[in-house]
Design a protein around this motif. Sequence first.
Motif, PDB file in Angstrom:
ATOM      1  N   LEU A 244      -6.722  -1.117   3.000  1.00 35.24           N
ATOM      2  CA  LEU A 244      -5.784  -0.331   1.814  1.00 35.24           C
ATOM      3  C   LEU A 244      -5.659  -1.028   0.592  1.00 35.24           C
ATOM      4  O   LEU A 244      -5.413  -0.088  -0.129  1.00 35.24           O
ATOM      5  CB  LEU A 244      -4.416  -0.151   2.752  1.00 35.24           C
ATOM      6  N   THR A 245      -5.632  -2.435   0.563  1.00 33.82           N
ATOM      7  CA  THR A 245      -5.483  -3.070  -0.676  1.00 33.82           C
ATOM      8  C   THR A 245      -6.090  -4.269  -0.449  1.00 33.82           C
ATOM      9  O   THR A 245      -6.267  -5.099   0.523  1.00 33.82           O
ATOM     10  CB  THR A 245      -4.057  -3.323  -0.651  1.00 33.82           C
TER      11      THR A 245
ATOM     12  N   ALA B 112       0.919  -1.181   0.011  1.00 34.40           N
ATOM     13  CA  ALA B 112      -0.113  -0.028  -0.006  1.00 34.40           C
ATOM     14  C   ALA B 112       0.863   1.319  -0.006  1.00 34.40           C
ATOM     15  O   ALA B 112       2.013   1.244   0.309  1.00 34.40           O
ATOM     16  CB  ALA B 112      -0.903   0.034   1.254  1.00 34.40           C
TER      17      ALA B 112
ATOM     18  N   CYS C 284      -6.837   3.226  -1.260  1.00 27.62           N
ATOM     19  CA  CYS C 284      -6.747   4.276  -0.694  1.00 27.62           C
ATOM     20  C   CYS C 284      -6.171   5.537  -1.522  1.00 27.62           C
ATOM     21  O   CYS C 284      -5.523   4.959  -2.784  1.00 27.62           O
ATOM     22  CB  CYS C 284      -5.683   4.252   0.578  1.00 27.62           C
TER      23      CYS C 284
ATOM     24  N   GLY D 165      -4.605  -4.095   5.572  1.00 31.54           N
ATOM     25  CA  GLY D 165      -5.120  -2.969   5.987  1.00 31.54           C
ATOM     26  C   GLY D 165      -4.263  -2.523   7.453  1.00 31.54           C
ATOM     27  O   GLY D 165      -3.413  -3.359   7.836  1.00 31.54           O
TER      28      GLY D 165
ATOM     29  N   VAL E 235       1.424   0.062  -6.083  1.00 30.47           N
ATOM     30  CA  VAL E 235       0.837  -0.912  -5.298  1.00 30.47           C
ATOM     31  C   VAL E 235       0.854  -2.343  -6.294  1.00 30.47           C
ATOM     32  O   VAL E 235       0.543  -2.323  -7.226  1.00 30.47           O
ATOM     33  CB  VAL E 235      -0.439  -0.712  -4.689  1.00 30.47           C
TER      34      VAL E 235
ATOM     35  N   ALA F 284      -5.867  -1.143  -5.117  1.00 29.98           N
ATOM     36  CA  ALA F 284      -5.575  -0.098  -4.360  1.00 29.98           C
ATOM     37  C   ALA F 284      -6.821   0.586  -3.777  1.00 29.98           C
ATOM     38  O   ALA F 284      -7.713   0.924  -4.541  1.00 29.98           O
ATOM     39  CB  ALA F 284      -4.582   0.951  -4.716  1.00 29.98           C
TER      40      ALA F 284
ATOM     41  N   TYR G  41       0.060   5.422   0.541  1.00 26.53           N
ATOM     42  CA  TYR G  41      -0.948   6.859   0.837  1.00 26.53           C
ATOM     43  C   TYR G  41      -0.212   7.742   1.395  1.00 26.53           C
ATOM     44  O   TYR G  41       0.637   7.615   2.298  1.00 26.53           O
ATOM     45  CB  TYR G  41      -2.387   6.262   1.398  1.00 26.53           C
TER      46      TYR G  41
END
Length: 451
Positions: free
Chosen positions: A437-438, A269, A451, A427, A312, A449, A271
Amino acid sequence: MTQQGVRWTADQVLALVPDAASRNASGELAAAGPWSEVGSSDEGTVWGLCKGSGSQPYQTVVDISDASGPAYECGCPSLKSPCKHVLGLLLLWADGDGVVPEAKAPDWAERCTAQLRERTREKRTANSSGPAAGIADPEAARRRAEQRAGRITAGATELEQRLTDLLRGGLAGAEQAGYELWEEMAARMVDAQAPGLASRVRELGAIPSSGSGWPVRLLEECALLHLLDQGWLRREHVPDGLAATVRSRVGLSASADGPPVRDRWLVLAQYDTADARLTTRRIWLYGARTERAVLLLSYGAAGRAPEPALPVGLALDAEVSAYPGAGQRRAALGGQFGPPAPTELRPTGMTTAEAAVRYGEALLDDPWLESVPVTLEQVVPVPDGADWQLADAGGDTALPLTPAAGHRPGLWRLVALSGGAPVKVFGECGHRGFTPLTAWPAGPGPAVALC
């Protein structure tokens, strides 16, 4: 975008966006109209001329040959990095409809690419030699460290007295005093050179009058702050690993001095979070051999995207070194032995009950930990009244999503990916719930993804 001819998706390009305005502007430039002489090479370069307000078009070049992330150059006067022209060119290229063909780079693009790669080499050399050069006078460094430790001790002692006064006077006084009380306390911690304490004090200021049950939340956070104060004041009497965690939590920086660990690292992930002054980028990696998740943290001034940018779902052969601290997940990216490449690798997963246990165990090493990285195996997103949760497909337990996650667009991507079937989700699991998150579909398919 990755090296070796693998195209980025639009989401991966947008991970570079420094702010919302740039995101909107780049979308307007993700069309062929304003561009000419566009092209790409299998060596990892994308280029193009973009018509602007001046008489000459802006020369825009992106080099993606280095595994640490893209380097870019544009002739526009924008102070944002990357600018909207770089983002627009990458979005146009990522679309993959042939508007940006493979071609031989023109002379101006080749010159710019050479300059970008030289700049990347210089930066890598400076980073490798920087720590050694920073200890020119060990004795002076020791004295400065002692002076700062003394200031932090004075600040923590004062903060303990302030917390005592607050509890003696009653928490209702915190609501009446307003945010100024906390901002003044935070400023005192900044003066004490304890930014970690200052940050936690500011967070306290947002709790009074924040909704039902705020006194309980305020008391919990005050207790954690008291624990951190005591950890610092008595740091010589706690285990070394926990002492390192305390130093990190109060705001003392440390270097990644753990032994380099080479592995094939899956990018789980990426972000960004931002405030008025700073953008923080978080990248989670998962080691195929070590089966361990590590966190890369990087920072950029407002308006500039941090580096690196790692798509990602790809994997890179690289070394990482851990930062000190009990249960520490943060690591620094070291030597890289090739560019990120597509992979079918997926992290091993666990049940929702096992995820809750993992977070509880992690609190033993770091009582101030907000969350831990977790991959959930075979879970289904289901509504829970006005909220959502991830339920085990083969069991009767579930994890609630954090309030923020329940209002993100990524939630609907997750619901659409699942369609009622179990999926694998990575996550962050903490006391507020789970933040996805993924995700990966039940069958073959790339990472999505969230996020």
